[in-house]
Each structure stands twice: as structure tokens, then as C-alpha cells.
Design a protein around this motif. Structure first.
Motif, PDB file in Angstrom:
ATOM      1  N   MET A   1      47.177  36.530  48.255  1.00  0.00           N
ATOM      2  CA  MET A   1      45.932  36.710  47.511  1.00  0.00           C
ATOM      3  C   MET A   1      45.171  37.937  48.001  1.00  0.00           C
ATOM      4  SD  MET A   1      44.035  35.609  45.051  1.00  0.00           S
ATOM      5  CE  MET A   1      44.383  33.944  44.646  1.00  0.00           C
ATOM      6  N   GLN A   2      45.217  38.220  49.274  1.00  0.00           N
ATOM      7  CA  GLN A   2      44.440  39.341  49.808  1.00  0.00           C
ATOM      8  C   GLN A   2      45.093  40.685  49.516  1.00  0.00           C
ATOM      9  OE1 GLN A   2      43.638  38.655  53.904  1.00  0.00           O
ATOM     10  NE2 GLN A   2      42.200  36.997  53.494  1.00  0.00           N
ATOM     11  N   SER A   3      46.391  40.692  49.185  1.00  0.00           N
ATOM     12  CA  SER A   3      47.057  41.955  48.907  1.00  0.00           C
ATOM     13  C   SER A   3      46.649  42.516  47.548  1.00  0.00           C
ATOM     14  CB  SER A   3      48.569  41.780  48.973  1.00  0.00           C
ATOM     15  OG  SER A   3      48.984  40.899  47.949  1.00  0.00           O
ATOM     16  N   LYS A   4      46.111  41.665  46.665  1.00  0.00           N
ATOM     17  CA  LYS A   4      45.668  42.139  45.355  1.00  0.00           C
ATOM     18  C   LYS A   4      44.378  42.943  45.497  1.00  0.00           C
ATOM     19  CE  LYS A   4      47.487  38.625  42.302  1.00  0.00           C
ATOM     20  NZ  LYS A   4      47.151  37.672  41.251  1.00  0.00           N
ATOM     21  N   ASN A   5      44.204  43.895  44.621  1.00  0.00           N
ATOM     22  CA  ASN A   5      42.929  44.607  44.637  1.00  0.00           C
ATOM     23  C   ASN A   5      41.916  43.848  43.789  1.00  0.00           C
ATOM     24  OD1 ASN A   5      43.159  45.386  41.909  1.00  0.00           O
ATOM     25  ND2 ASN A   5      44.283  47.233  42.451  1.00  0.00           N
ATOM     26  N   TYR A   6      40.678  44.301  43.816  1.00  0.00           N
ATOM     27  CA  TYR A   6      39.597  43.579  43.153  1.00  0.00           C
ATOM     28  C   TYR A   6      39.778  43.512  41.641  1.00  0.00           C
ATOM     29  CZ  TYR A   6      37.015  43.689  47.560  1.00  0.00           C
ATOM     30  OH  TYR A   6      36.615  43.521  48.849  1.00  0.00           O
ATOM     31  N   TYR A   7      40.362  44.556  41.060  1.00  0.00           N
ATOM     32  CA  TYR A   7      40.585  44.551  39.619  1.00  0.00           C
ATOM     33  C   TYR A   7      41.579  43.446  39.239  1.00  0.00           C
ATOM     34  CZ  TYR A   7      38.256  49.080  39.571  1.00  0.00           C
ATOM     35  OH  TYR A   7      37.341  50.091  39.705  1.00  0.00           O
ATOM     36  N   GLU A   8      42.661  43.319  40.023  1.00  0.00           N
ATOM     37  CA  GLU A   8      43.655  42.288  39.748  1.00  0.00           C
ATOM     38  C   GLU A   8      43.081  40.899  40.004  1.00  0.00           C
ATOM     39  OE1 GLU A   8      46.949  43.345  42.209  1.00  0.00           O
ATOM     40  OE2 GLU A   8      47.531  45.040  40.951  1.00  0.00           O
ATOM     41  N   LEU A   9      42.239  40.771  41.018  1.00  0.00           N
ATOM     42  CA  LEU A   9      41.626  39.472  41.307  1.00  0.00           C
ATOM     43  C   LEU A   9      40.804  38.963  40.127  1.00  0.00           C
ATOM     44  CD1 LEU A   9      40.351  39.760  44.984  1.00  0.00           C
ATOM     45  CD2 LEU A   9      41.988  38.127  44.101  1.00  0.00           C
ATOM     46  N   LEU A  10      40.012  39.855  39.542  1.00  0.00           N
ATOM     47  CA  LEU A  10      39.166  39.443  38.425  1.00  0.00           C
ATOM     48  C   LEU A  10      39.901  39.456  37.088  1.00  0.00           C
ATOM     49  CD1 LEU A  10      35.810  41.215  39.358  1.00  0.00           C
ATOM     50  CD2 LEU A  10      36.400  38.812  39.606  1.00  0.00           C
ATOM     51  N   GLY A  11      41.112  40.033  37.072  1.00  0.00           N
ATOM     52  CA  GLY A  11      41.890  40.060  35.836  1.00  0.00           C
ATOM     53  C   GLY A  11      41.419  41.117  34.864  1.00  0.00           C
ATOM     54  N   VAL A  12      40.919  42.232  35.383  1.00  0.00           N
ATOM     55  CA  VAL A  12      40.467  43.335  34.538  1.00  0.00           C
ATOM     56  C   VAL A  12      41.228  44.596  34.925  1.00  0.00           C
ATOM     57  CG1 VAL A  12      38.162  42.399  34.148  1.00  0.00           C
ATOM     58  CG2 VAL A  12      38.557  43.882  36.106  1.00  0.00           C
ATOM     59  N   THR A  13      41.127  45.609  34.077  1.00  0.00           N
ATOM     60  CA  THR A  13      41.762  46.880  34.395  1.00  0.00           C
ATOM     61  C   THR A  13      40.757  47.792  35.087  1.00  0.00           C
ATOM     62  OG1 THR A  13      41.140  47.941  32.316  1.00  0.00           O
ATOM     63  CG2 THR A  13      43.201  46.680  32.337  1.00  0.00           C
ATOM     64  N   ARG A  14      41.259  48.884  35.580  1.00  0.00           N
ATOM     65  CA  ARG A  14      40.405  49.853  36.253  1.00  0.00           C
ATOM     66  C   ARG A  14      39.435  50.520  35.282  1.00  0.00           C
ATOM     67  NH1 ARG A  14      42.583  54.841  39.942  1.00  0.00           N
ATOM     68  NH2 ARG A  14      40.547  55.478  40.662  1.00  0.00           N
ATOM     69  N   PHE A  15      39.741  50.460  34.014  1.00  0.00           N
ATOM     70  CA  PHE A  15      38.924  51.111  32.990  1.00  0.00           C
ATOM     71  C   PHE A  15      37.949  50.152  32.332  1.00  0.00           C
ATOM     72  CE2 PHE A  15      43.298  52.776  33.010  1.00  0.00           C
ATOM     73  CZ  PHE A  15      43.047  53.953  33.691  1.00  0.00           C
ATOM     74  N   SER A  16      37.826  48.954  32.841  1.00  0.00           N
ATOM     75  CA  SER A  16      36.950  47.950  32.244  1.00  0.00           C
ATOM     76  C   SER A  16      35.482  48.329  32.417  1.00  0.00           C
ATOM     77  CB  SER A  16      37.188  46.586  32.880  1.00  0.00           C
ATOM     78  OG  SER A  16      38.506  46.172  32.689  1.00  0.00           O
ATOM     79  N   SER A  17      34.687  47.932  31.451  1.00  0.00           N
ATOM     80  CA  SER A  17      33.247  48.199  31.524  1.00  0.00           C
ATOM     81  C   SER A  17      32.584  47.173  32.436  1.00  0.00           C
ATOM     82  CB  SER A  17      32.631  48.151  30.127  1.00  0.00           C
ATOM     83  OG  SER A  17      32.677  46.828  29.644  1.00  0.00           O
ATOM     84  N   GLU A  18      31.319  47.403  32.718  1.00  0.00           N
ATOM     85  CA  GLU A  18      30.576  46.482  33.574  1.00  0.00           C
ATOM     86  C   GLU A  18      30.438  45.101  32.916  1.00  0.00           C
ATOM     87  OE1 GLU A  18      26.889  48.093  35.027  1.00  0.00           O
ATOM     88  OE2 GLU A  18      27.836  50.006  35.510  1.00  0.00           O
ATOM     89  N   ASP A  19      30.297  45.082  31.591  1.00  0.00           N
ATOM     90  CA  ASP A  19      30.200  43.808  30.875  1.00  0.00           C
ATOM     91  C   ASP A  19      31.500  43.011  30.976  1.00  0.00           C
ATOM     92  OD1 ASP A  19      27.583  44.262  30.114  1.00  0.00           O
ATOM     93  OD2 ASP A  19      28.157  45.244  28.231  1.00  0.00           O
ATOM     94  N   GLU A  20      32.639  43.699  30.848  1.00  0.00           N
ATOM     95  CA  GLU A  20      33.922  43.011  30.955  1.00  0.00           C
ATOM     96  C   GLU A  20      34.122  42.444  32.362  1.00  0.00           C
ATOM     97  OE1 GLU A  20      36.518  46.159  29.830  1.00  0.00           O
ATOM     98  OE2 GLU A  20      36.400  45.709  27.704  1.00  0.00           O
ATOM     99  N   ILE A  21      33.704  43.191  33.370  1.00  0.00           N
ATOM    100  CA  ILE A  21      33.811  42.719  34.755  1.00  0.00           C
ATOM    101  C   ILE A  21      32.911  41.509  34.961  1.00  0.00           C
ATOM    102  CG2 ILE A  21      33.323  43.333  37.155  1.00  0.00           C
ATOM    103  CD1 ILE A  21      34.232  46.199  36.431  1.00  0.00           C
TER     104      ILE A  21
END
Length: 187
Positions: A1-21
């Protein structure tokens, strides 16, 4: 679980908006909030998701996190496709090339600003300026006291000597090399 980055943890892409996050975090929070899910693992997951959301919802922290993901420096951030370029333009400015000289020490900006405000003058001129200001302050103090003593001004006017006292104290501090208003302005 810790090897994932924050984007993968939340299930969003790096290009996601603040609302999507924000939406993704709320979905995770509903599943793992300690009030809803009482297990210890759920509590740890909730703390991890909260940290991810706090990092990605703050623009400055998100930028620093993106730099960390890309290798730790802004020089290594290679913008490859048009979607990533548009994302960088939206959140960080023109491009990563504009941020090549990005400075990580946020406190240093105020130090640079303070150094630019200082005026370089020779030591003898500094002492002369302090002496003239000290003389003017003492003259102002004596003049006000004389006007009050001769009853030309009423006694509450005695408070008019406060600026003169302040300037005299600052002059004495400056002449003895202590931190004063004049030492901050003149170098």
C-alpha cells in the motif's frame, strides 16, 4: 500500500482537477472513516488517504509532490505529451522550463527582499547621518519641553516628545552596533 503514490491511492490521474480529487477522497473517507469502520487497518488507511488529499489539494504541496515523483528536481520533469503540457500550463505556469531555477527554500524569498531594501553607504556617512538625526531629535525634545514649561503649549503636548525619544534611542542603538531601524535600512 505504501509503494503507491497519492494519485493511485485516491484513484485519480495526475491530471485530475481539485474537484475530482475531492470527490475521490470523499468516497474513500466514507468507506474508511473511523466512525464508520472500526478496524485498526481502516483507521490507518483513512490517515493515509487524508495525507494524500491534504498534499494534492494544496497547489504548492502538489507541485512539490509532482517534482518528487518525477525524480526530485524540476530539471528532470520532461513534458512529453500535449495533455501533460496543458496540465502544467494550467497549474504551474508556462512550462517546466520556466521553473528550472525553482527554489525550494520558501523562506529565502523574504531574505532576498530584505537584502534588496538595504542601502550601501560608507561608514563615515552612516555615523554622520546618525549624529544629525540624533541632534534633530534632541532639539525637538528640548523645544517641546521649553514650550510646555513656558506654558505656550498645554501640558498634554508633552507627548509630542515621544518621536524624538524614539529616534534618539534608535540612534544610540545604531551607534553601538545593536539591531535598530537604521541598521535595517543602511548597511
Amino acid at each position: 500500500m505504501q509503494s503507491k503514490n497519492y494519485y493511485e491511492l485516491l484513484g485519480v490521474t495526475r491530471f485530475s482537477s481539485e474537484d475530482e480529487i475531492k470527490k475521490a477522497f470523499r468516497v474513500k473517507a466514507k468507506l474508511y472513516h473511523p466512525d464508520i469502520n472500526k478496524s485498526e487497518e481502516a483507521h490507518q488507511l483513512f490517515l493515509t488517504y487524508s495525507l494524500a488529499y491534504e498534499t494534492l489539494s494544496n497547489t504548492k504541496n502538489r507541485y512539490l509532490y509532482d517534482l518528487q515523483l518525477s525524480g526530485g528536481s524540476s530539471n528532470s520533469t520532461n513534458i512529453s505529451n500535449e495533455k501533460e503540457q496543458a496540465f502544467h500550463y494550467k497549474y504551474y505556469g508556462k512550462s517546466s522550463k520556466a521553473n528550472e531555477k525553482f527554489h525550494y527554500d520558501w523562506d529565502s524569498f523574504s531574505k532576498v527582499k530584505q537584502e534588496k531594501q538595504r542601502i550601501n553607504i560608507p561608514k563615515w556617512l552612516f555615523v554622520l547621518c546618525i549624529a544629525i538625526m540624533s541632534f534633530a531629535a534632541m532639539f525637538e525634545i528640548m523645544y517641546v519641553l521649553q514650550l510646555v514649561y513656558l506654558e505656550i503649549w498645554p501640558w498634554p503636548a508633552i507627548f509630542a516628545i515621544l518621536p524624538g525619544i524614539f529616534i534618539s534611542m534608535e540612534c544610540v542603538k545604531a551607534l553601538f552596533g545593536k539591531e535598530s531601524l537604521f541598521n535595517k535600512i543602511f548597511k
